[in-house]
Write an enzyme that holds these catalytic residues in place. Sequence first.
Site, mmCIF file in Angstrom:
data_model
loop_
_atom_site.group_PDB
_atom_site.id
_atom_site.type_symbol
_atom_site.label_atom_id
_atom_site.label_comp_id
_atom_site.label_asym_id
_atom_site.label_seq_id
_atom_site.Cartn_x
_atom_site.Cartn_y
_atom_site.Cartn_z
ATOM 1 N N ARG A 104 0.819 -1.214 0.000
ATOM 2 C CA ARG A 104 0.000 0.000 0.000
ATOM 3 C C ARG A 104 0.852 1.263 0.000
ATOM 4 O O ARG A 104 0.482 2.257 -0.628
ATOM 5 C CB ARG A 104 -0.982 -0.031 1.159
ATOM 6 N N HIS A 117 -6.459 -5.863 -1.441
ATOM 7 C CA HIS A 117 -7.293 -6.354 -0.337
ATOM 8 C C HIS A 117 -6.710 -7.687 0.086
ATOM 9 O O HIS A 117 -6.232 -8.459 -0.742
ATOM 10 C CB HIS A 117 -8.741 -6.565 -0.809
#
Length: 141
Positions: A104, A117
Amino acid sequence: MTVERTFSIIKPNAVANNDIGAIYARFERAGFKIIASKMLRLTREQAEGFYAEHKGRPFFDGLVEFMTSGPIVVQVLEAENAVQRNRDIMGATNPDNALAGTLRADYADSFTANAVHGSDAVESAQREIAYFFNESEICSR
């Protein structure tokens, strides 16, 4: 330790930015085996079903809109302690809080467009895997 399976999504922003290969390389360097994978475009109904636990939260509609905005890549990862290891590699949900070198931190565009995810528990991994894959599509190796 026990070998586990976890579920992962490469989100529309990372697919659009052509980051699939780089993210897969990170999974493999971290010792994960990618035992199932496919690219698809979620319908609104699929996205709402997948994220049903978040229905009614302020971010739900934006999340569904984002997740249906372009193709995603879904995969099943296998390794010892896979769920927690994948969460460590992904980094904090908010990329502003993600440690340098996490997926991320490196590939997210925003809080919603946070590149990936990953399942948060073994039980959710089982549910999420079954949402997208049948057993014949999963190839342990």
